[in-house]
Design an enzyme around this catalytic site. Structure first.
Site, PDB file in Angstrom:
ATOM      1  N   ILE A   1      37.634  26.677  54.693  1.00  0.00           N
ATOM      2  CA  ILE A   1      37.444  27.048  53.816  1.00  0.00           C
ATOM      3  C   ILE A   1      35.682  26.303  53.824  1.00  0.00           C
ATOM      4  CG2 ILE A   1      38.014  28.753  52.284  1.00  0.00           C
ATOM      5  CD1 ILE A   1      38.607  26.569  50.469  1.00  0.00           C
TER       6      ILE A   1
ATOM      7  N   ARG B   1      35.554  20.522  56.963  1.00  0.00           N
ATOM      8  CA  ARG B   1      34.378  19.727  56.814  1.00  0.00           C
ATOM      9  C   ARG B   1      34.826  18.306  58.130  1.00  0.00           C
ATOM     10  NH1 ARG B   1      32.192  20.503  51.391  1.00  0.00           N
ATOM     11  NH2 ARG B   1      32.929  18.234  50.748  1.00  0.00           N
TER      12      ARG B   1
ATOM     13  N   THR C   1      34.124  24.575  51.353  1.00  0.00           N
ATOM     14  CA  THR C   1      34.316  23.982  50.647  1.00  0.00           C
ATOM     15  C   THR C   1      35.299  22.859  50.862  1.00  0.00           C
ATOM     16  OG1 THR C   1      34.887  24.461  49.138  1.00  0.00           O
ATOM     17  CG2 THR C   1      32.796  24.878  48.689  1.00  0.00           C
ATOM     18  N   CYS C   2      35.904  22.942  51.423  1.00  0.00           N
ATOM     19  CA  CYS C   2      37.457  22.004  51.760  1.00  0.00           C
ATOM     20  C   CYS C   2      37.058  20.542  52.609  1.00  0.00           C
ATOM     21  CB  CYS C   2      38.565  22.678  52.979  1.00  0.00           C
ATOM     22  SG  CYS C   2      39.644  21.616  53.397  1.00  0.00           S
ATOM     23  N   ASP C   3      36.526  19.436  52.460  1.00  0.00           N
ATOM     24  CA  ASP C   3      36.473  18.597  52.647  1.00  0.00           C
ATOM     25  C   ASP C   3      37.378  18.447  54.744  1.00  0.00           C
ATOM     26  OD1 ASP C   3      35.305  17.261  50.348  1.00  0.00           O
ATOM     27  OD2 ASP C   3      36.762  16.095  49.576  1.00  0.00           O
TER      28      ASP C   3
END
Length: 140
Positions: free
Chosen positions: A29, A36, A31-33
């Site tokens: 996803i 990313r 928004t997952c660090d």
């Protein structure tokens, strides 16, 4: 099971082996660090991949089944996620393979991230669950 314990194959060709495979699909996803971080590691090294956002693009039953053919449902289930904490006590306490499958389909954010499908030239899919530094940041 940690990401490092998941089966993966290292090529004797060195750190560029990811670039030599036919296709990679990275699931997570946005928004997952950790997702990313995985995307940035591939982008920085020029590793080609296709991004699939589990929240926006969804999770099909056939995709989940293909993962479950390669690993146990308990390896895919993220018990540290907000989605897990939001489940009822009854849902968490009565978990088995069938209920876990249904919950992951209903709430794809219950799946550990990132998930990397590697499709080598021999067409045997390889699955890496979680961020494994040896995969995303290999030493030359």
């Amino acid at each position: 099971m940690t990401a490092a314990q998941h089966w993966m194959t290292a090529s004797p060709g060195g750190a560029d082996w990811l670039k030599e495979t036919a296709m990679h699909v990275l699931y997570g996803i946005k928004t997952c660090d950790t997702c990313r971080k995985a995307r940035r590691a591939f982008d920085d090294r020029g590793v080609p991949y296709r991004w699939h956002d589990l929240r926006e693009d969804g999770l099909s039953a056939s995709l989940l089944e293909s993962w479950l053919e390669q690993t146990a449902w308990s390896s895919l289930l993220n018990k540290r996620s907000t989605s897990w904490r939001n489940l009822s006590d009854e849902q968490r306490d009565s978990l088995d393979a069938n209920s876990a499958r249904a919950l992951m389909l209903e709430h794809p954010t219950l799946i550990k991230r990132p998930i990397l499908e590697r499709h080598p030239a021999d067409n045997e899919m390889d699955l890496v669950i979680g961020y494994d530094k040896a995969v995303y940041e290999p030493q030359d």
